[in-house]
Structures are given as structure tokens and as C-alpha cells.
Motif scaffolding. Structure first.
Motif, PDB file in Angstrom:
ATOM      1  N   LYS A 281      -6.265   2.664  -9.746  1.00 51.74           N
ATOM      2  CA  LYS A 281      -5.966   1.295  -9.173  1.00 51.74           C
ATOM      3  C   LYS A 281      -5.674   1.242  -7.530  1.00 51.74           C
ATOM      4  O   LYS A 281      -4.828   1.403  -7.071  1.00 51.74           O
ATOM      5  N   THR A 282      -6.894   0.807  -6.917  1.00 54.62           N
ATOM      6  CA  THR A 282      -6.709   1.199  -5.430  1.00 54.62           C
ATOM      7  C   THR A 282      -5.711  -0.082  -4.785  1.00 54.62           C
ATOM      8  O   THR A 282      -5.221   0.049  -3.872  1.00 54.62           O
ATOM      9  N   TRP A 283      -5.674  -1.260  -5.632  1.00 58.49           N
ATOM     10  CA  TRP A 283      -4.679  -2.357  -5.282  1.00 58.49           C
ATOM     11  C   TRP A 283      -3.299  -1.945  -5.331  1.00 58.49           C
ATOM     12  O   TRP A 283      -2.640  -2.310  -4.304  1.00 58.49           O
ATOM     13  N   LYS A 284      -3.167  -0.789  -6.185  1.00 57.82           N
ATOM     14  CA  LYS A 284      -1.429  -0.299  -6.045  1.00 57.82           C
ATOM     15  C   LYS A 284      -1.297   0.139  -4.880  1.00 57.82           C
ATOM     16  O   LYS A 284      -0.281   0.410  -4.352  1.00 57.82           O
ATOM     17  N   LEU A 285      -2.365   1.193  -4.484  1.00 59.36           N
ATOM     18  CA  LEU A 285      -2.314   2.082  -3.403  1.00 59.36           C
ATOM     19  C   LEU A 285      -2.026   1.114  -2.145  1.00 59.36           C
ATOM     20  O   LEU A 285      -1.299   1.395  -0.955  1.00 59.36           O
ATOM     21  N   ALA A 286      -2.899   0.174  -1.988  1.00 58.93           N
ATOM     22  CA  ALA A 286      -2.930  -0.692  -0.872  1.00 58.93           C
ATOM     23  C   ALA A 286      -1.821  -1.662  -0.780  1.00 58.93           C
ATOM     24  O   ALA A 286      -1.035  -1.653   0.242  1.00 58.93           O
ATOM     25  N   PHE A 287      -0.895  -2.008  -1.928  1.00 56.85           N
ATOM     26  CA  PHE A 287       0.139  -2.574  -1.934  1.00 56.85           C
ATOM     27  C   PHE A 287       1.254  -1.646  -1.275  1.00 56.85           C
ATOM     28  O   PHE A 287       2.176  -2.203  -0.396  1.00 56.85           O
ATOM     29  N   GLY A 288       1.507  -0.499  -1.777  1.00 57.26           N
ATOM     30  CA  GLY A 288       2.404   0.328  -1.474  1.00 57.26           C
ATOM     31  C   GLY A 288       2.492   0.826  -0.193  1.00 57.26           C
ATOM     32  O   GLY A 288       3.538   0.499   0.744  1.00 57.26           O
ATOM     33  N   PHE A 289       1.319   1.333   0.336  1.00 56.13           N
ATOM     34  CA  PHE A 289       1.160   1.357   1.775  1.00 56.13           C
ATOM     35  C   PHE A 289       1.244   0.171   2.849  1.00 56.13           C
ATOM     36  O   PHE A 289       1.426   0.381   4.059  1.00 56.13           O
TER      37      PHE A 289
END
Length: 373
Positions: A281-289
Motif C-alpha cells: 500500500k504505497t499510499w500509506k508509505l507516502a503519508f507516513g514519510f
């Protein structure tokens, strides 16, 4: 012949990554801070010591830093250089700056040489123009960020190599629309000179450009665009929140730590494309960082002091500028990568080698920035 062209493109891409890595700009660009109070006829000028070391021959041991002894020895040279580079003038003539205090100030990215001056204009006039000429010959991306207090009101301004003067009179000082436009432009520039941010966006974009990824990556263009939209939206939402919190002074983090974690986020994101230990779920990584990247963006506005309304207006313009720059990059890069993704070489060689190169560059940044903490 087609294979040779594909390999040629791959080699060019790797060479470009290697070249730009050596001249990468962190999110905290080269800035000076000017605090002008017309009511008290005072001006304070803060210039980063790292910029002073580049502009003046004060670094005797060549470590690109100024020690206390080097700073004390070069005080007269620094003050003369600053006074020649910052000019206030009225309709009659240039105003005189008289030094009152000299020392060090602290901003989000480290120590600055700070000088406080009183302003004296011919016939007791009030200065109506500020002209700034520091550091542009050494760094064309340098900016002078100005906080102006006049008649009890506050406003912000920016001077750069293409706009070195700022009008100070009531009728000509930056209005709300001009202030918004100025910081919108600065947001676009800040995005474009932040190579670490650009590489992070590239890594986030890559999964949506792959031809296939063991069934987890959409194949259709519409599905890929939806995936990319989700990633960009998550990243935008995250860094917009922390940008606002930091710029308004609600939450502050040391910029050295922030920049180190930003560099680390690129390496982690690149590794996760190859080995999705943090999930697909790349969007989760995008949100976190993205939360961390927002603190990096905020360093431009967080060190200025002005009225809340002016800061909010500048923040809105700057944030929209960042998003426009980001959108422009995606509009250019995604179609090219999508078309390239139709070739067999793309998934087998281009993407893996790009991820390795980006990961190596970002880990180099991590080590370099961690040493400065």
C-alpha cells in the motif's frame, strides 16, 4: 538496434542520477533573514555561517565551517560585506546603517552571523526601498527572506537574483495578492531544487509504472492513474499538515534530524519497492514519510516572524506552489515512464538499477547529514 537504444537510455539515466547526486540541494535552501522595523528604525540581518564561509576567505583550515576563532578574526570583514550587500534608501539618497550589536543567532538549519543596525536617512526620511545583493554570485538560488514591521502592521517579502529590490513605502509594500504570488513562486522553486523530494516522488511513482508486479500492481492505465492519485493525495495531505504546524510554530523539529530522516525515507521507499516489507500500500508509505517531508518544507517560513494573517497567507501560497511543482513533475515524468514501462528492459533492468542508484545516493546523504548533527 531497439535493444541498444533501450540500454543507451538506461546508461544515460544512471549517469544523470550520479551527476545530480553530487550537487543535490536539501529542503533548507540557502537563505538569509532580514528583520526590518520601520517604526523603530532598526534592521537585523542574519546570514548563515556556512554561506559566509563560501563568500569570504575566512575558513583557514578548509573544513568549510567557521570556528569561533575564525569568526572573531573575520568580524570586520563580515560586517563590511553585509553592509555593502544590503542597502536602504529614501527618495533623497542611501540611508546609513550604524551597528549596534553583533553576534550569533540560531535558525532551524544552524548558526547565523547576526547584526543589528539603526537606520538613519537624510533629512530624517523613512527608507522606501531595500536593495539586497548578498550571495547571488555564489548561489543563484539564494533568497533573502524579509519580515517588515511598519506602522504597527506586518508583512513578508522575498528578494532574489531576479528581484533584488523590495518597496517599503505604504503604497508600494507587498499587498496580500503579491505576497501570495511571491510565496507561491517560492514554493515551486523550493520543490524543484529539492532533489531528495524529487527522488522520493520518483520512487513512489515507480510501482504504478511497472508492467506487472506479481499481480498486485494494476495493469490498466486508468487503474494506474487512480493508484498514483492516491499516492500523491496521501503525500500532499501529510506534508501539508506538518508544513502548517511547523510554519505556525505549533510543532518544531531540529532541521538536521528532519533532513536526515528525509534522506532515510528515500532509501526505505526504494527498498520497499524491491522487497515490500512495509506492504504494497504505497499510499500509506507516502503519508507516513510525507509528515516528515512537511517539516523540511516548513524551514523556509518557520524562521520568519510576522503577523499571523501574513504567515497564513504566505503559507497558503507556498504550499500551493509546492503542489504545483509536484504536479508539473508528475505530468512530465509519469507518461514517459509509463511508455517506457511497456518495454521488457524497463522492469528487468531500468527499475532495479534506478532503485539501487537512488538507494545508494540517499544512504550517502544519510551519512553526510548525520555527521552534521
Amino acid at each position: 538496434m531497439r535493444v541498444m537504444k533501450q540500454w543507451g537510455s538506461l546508461v544515460v539515466s544512471m549517469v544523470l542520477l550520479a551527476l545530480i547526486s553530487g550537487t543535490a540541494w536539501a529542503h533548507k535552501a540557502s537563505d538569509s533573514f532580514i528583520y526590518l522595523n520601520q517604526d523603530r528604525a532598526e534592521i537585523r540581518i542574519d546570514v548563515a555561517l556556512r554561506d559566509v564561509a563560501v563568500a569570504l576567505p575566512l575558513d583557514r583550515n578548509g573544513d568549510r565551517q567557521l570556528s569561533g576563532a575564525e569568526l572573531r578574526a573575520g568580524r570586520d570583514q563580515i560586517t563590511r560585506w553585509v553592509e555593502q550587500g544590503v542597502t536602504l534608501s529614501s527618495a533623497q539618497a542611501d540611508c546609513r546603517l550604524t551597528g549596534q550589536q553583533w553576534g550569533l543567532s540560531s535558525h532551524s538549519d544552524g548558526p547565523y552571523a547576526a547584526g543589528l543596525y539603526t537606520i538613519s536617512c537624510p533629512d530624517g526620511a523613512t527608507p522606501d526601498t531595500l536593495t539586497y545583493n548578498l550571495l547571488f554570485s555564489q548561489d543563484p538560488l539564494h533568497r533573502g527572506l524579509i519580515s517588515l514591521e511598519s506602522d504597527g502592521a506586518s508583512t513578508l517579502g522575498v528578494v532574489g537574483p531576479d528581484s533584488r529590490q523590495l518597496a517599503l513605502s505604504a503604497g508600494e509594500a507587498p499587498g496580500s495578492l503579491q505576497l501570495f504570488g511571491t510565496f507561491l513562486y517560492e514554493g515551486v522553486i523550493h520543490l524543484l531544487i529539492g532533489l531528495d523530494h524529487i527522488l522520493f516522488l520518483l520512487v513512489l511513482m515507480l510501482p504504478a509504472t511497472l508492467r506487472k508486479n506479481d499481480g498486485s500492481t494494476p495493469v490498466g492505465l486508468n487503474q494506474r492513474l487512480w493508484e498514483l492519485t492516491g499516492i500523491v493525495t496521501a503525500f500532499t495531505a501529510a506534508h501539508s499538515v506538518t508544513l502548517a504546524l511547523a510554519a505556525l510554530g505549533i510543532v518544531r523539529l531540529p532541521i538536521a534530524w528532519v533532513e536526515t530522516i528525509i534522506a532515510l525515507s528515500i532509501a526505505v521507499a526504494a527498498m520497499n519497492v524491491m522487497w515490500p516489507i512495509l506492504g504494497r500500500k504505497t499510499w500509506k508509505l507516502a503519508f507516513g514519510f510525507g509528515l516528515i517531508h512537511g517539516f523540511g518544507f516548513a524551514s523556509v517560513l518557520g524562521d520568519l516572524t510576522s503577523g499571523v494573517s501574513q504567515t497564513v497567507l504566505a503559507l497558503a501560497g507556498f504550499n500551493i506552489g509546492v503542489e504545483l511543482g509536484q504536479l508539473g513533475l508528475l505530468v512530465i515524468a509519469f507518461p514517459l515512464l509509463y511508455m517506457w514501462g511497456k518495454t521488457h528492459l524497463y522492469g528487468r533492468a531500468v527499475v532495479p538499477l534506478t532503485l539501487v542508484a537512488v538507494g545508494a545516493i540517499s544512504l550517502y546523504w544519510v551519512a553526510e547529514r548525520a555527521m552534521a548533527i
